[in-house]
Design a protein around this motif. Structure first.
Motif, PDB file in Angstrom:
ATOM      1  N   ASN A 222       0.799  -1.245   0.042  1.00 23.70           N
ATOM      2  CA  ASN A 222       0.081  -0.051   0.169  1.00 23.70           C
ATOM      3  C   ASN A 222       0.774   1.358  -0.006  1.00 23.70           C
ATOM      4  N   ALA A 223       1.999   1.378   0.727  1.00 29.90           N
ATOM      5  CA  ALA A 223       2.772   2.293   0.861  1.00 29.90           C
ATOM      6  C   ALA A 223       3.642   2.691  -0.389  1.00 29.90           C
ATOM      7  N   ALA A 224       3.747   1.358  -1.147  1.00 26.85           N
ATOM      8  CA  ALA A 224       4.594   1.657  -2.193  1.00 26.85           C
ATOM      9  C   ALA A 224       3.716   1.869  -3.506  1.00 26.85           C
ATOM     10  N   GLY A 225       2.442   2.285  -3.320  1.00 29.49           N
ATOM     11  CA  GLY A 225       1.574   2.888  -4.219  1.00 29.49           C
ATOM     12  C   GLY A 225       0.804   1.749  -5.190  1.00 29.49           C
ATOM     13  N   TYR A 226       1.038   0.331  -4.724  1.00 30.74           N
ATOM     14  CA  TYR A 226       0.235  -0.637  -5.387  1.00 30.74           C
ATOM     15  C   TYR A 226      -1.086  -0.693  -5.159  1.00 30.74           C
ATOM     16  N   GLN A 227      -1.800  -1.383  -5.499  1.00 34.31           N
ATOM     17  CA  GLN A 227      -3.667  -1.364  -5.399  1.00 34.31           C
ATOM     18  C   GLN A 227      -3.772  -1.362  -3.734  1.00 34.31           C
ATOM     19  N   ASN A 228      -4.338  -0.367  -3.217  1.00 36.84           N
ATOM     20  CA  ASN A 228      -4.689  -0.304  -1.840  1.00 36.84           C
ATOM     21  C   ASN A 228      -5.648  -1.345  -1.459  1.00 36.84           C
TER      22      ASN A 228
END
Length: 240
Positions: A222-228
């Motif tokens: 989530n923090a890396a910008g993948y699907q939340n």
């Protein structure tokens, strides 16, 4: 008690997993041939008065898997917690962590990006993703692990796959492993006991431990910008 996996019975990696198990444990393992069949098959087994441990591949950044988990959680409550969910990563992840840095055998060409997999870290910057086709294929962590096998696997696992099915006999300098030893080494990477004889307290303790690993990975992705993805809620076991 039944251990219900989502994989296919005759997949090479599934056969390697089972090979060195005692027959009585092998008899307690079933495969649903896809995670879309898990809920239905689990309920069928529960209706036969079985205790069911569902082994759910829970890769981060995948909402559909979370939906399956929520359905299994609901089913567990409905059947007095005789359904336990063990959230693992994926079969390929454990295979890579079992053999990815074993210098005595040539299962992999190198340990390139090994820590990216072993640490369940975001992978989009992997040097193994070289083409648009690679990028499209690696849409999930599980698919990236499959790409790792395909592009970094030694000749005995790709394309021949002989490592999964036979004792090592090829003319190389690497250690010659018996199939039984390979099976045990692979299965040990899961760090789980596979025959807890219906000890519900222990089975549910494993659920909590694995769910913590799952939610930690989800938080990183989530923090890396993948699907939340929302954290997976625990299934609270009520004894008696």
């Amino acid at each position: 008690m039944i251990y219900l996996f989502e994989d296919k019975l005759e997949d090479d990696i599934s056969r390697l997993f089972r090979y060195s198990l005692p027959d009585r444990v092998k008899a307690s393992i079933e495969y649903s041939d896809g995670n879309g069949n898990l809920v239905k098959r689990a309920e069928e087994l529960l209706n036969q008065h079985e205790t069911v441990v569902v082994i759910l591949d829970t890769v981060p950044a995948n909402k559909s898997i979370r939906d399956i988990y929520i359905a299994l959680r609901r089913l567990s409550r409905q059947y007095d917690h005789h359904l336990i969910v063990w959230n693992i990563l994926c079969a390929e992840y454990y295979f890579i962590t079992a053999f990815g840095r074993d210098k005595n055998i040539e299962v992999f060409k190198s340990d390139q990006d090994y820590e990216m997999i072993s640490g369940i870290r975001p992978y989009k910057e992997s040097s193994l993703i070289e083409t648009e086709e690679d990028k499209a294929f690696s849409k999930t962590f599980e698919k990236f692990c499959k790409l790792y096998l395909r592009k970094n696997g030694g000749h005995c696992i790709y394309p021949e796959d002989t490592f999964f099915t036979d004792d090592c006999i090829c003319a190389t300098d690497c250690k010659k492993m018996k199939l039984k030893d390979k099976s045990e080494s692979y299965r040990s990477a899961y760090k789980l006991f596979w025959n807890l004889e219906n000890d519900m307290e222990k089975l549910w303790a494993v659920h909590k431990e694995l769910l913590e690993i799952t939610n930690d990975a989800i938080e990183r992705y989530n923090a890396a910008g993948y699907q939340n993805i929302k954290a997976y809620p625990i299934i609270e076991f009520v004894n008696g």
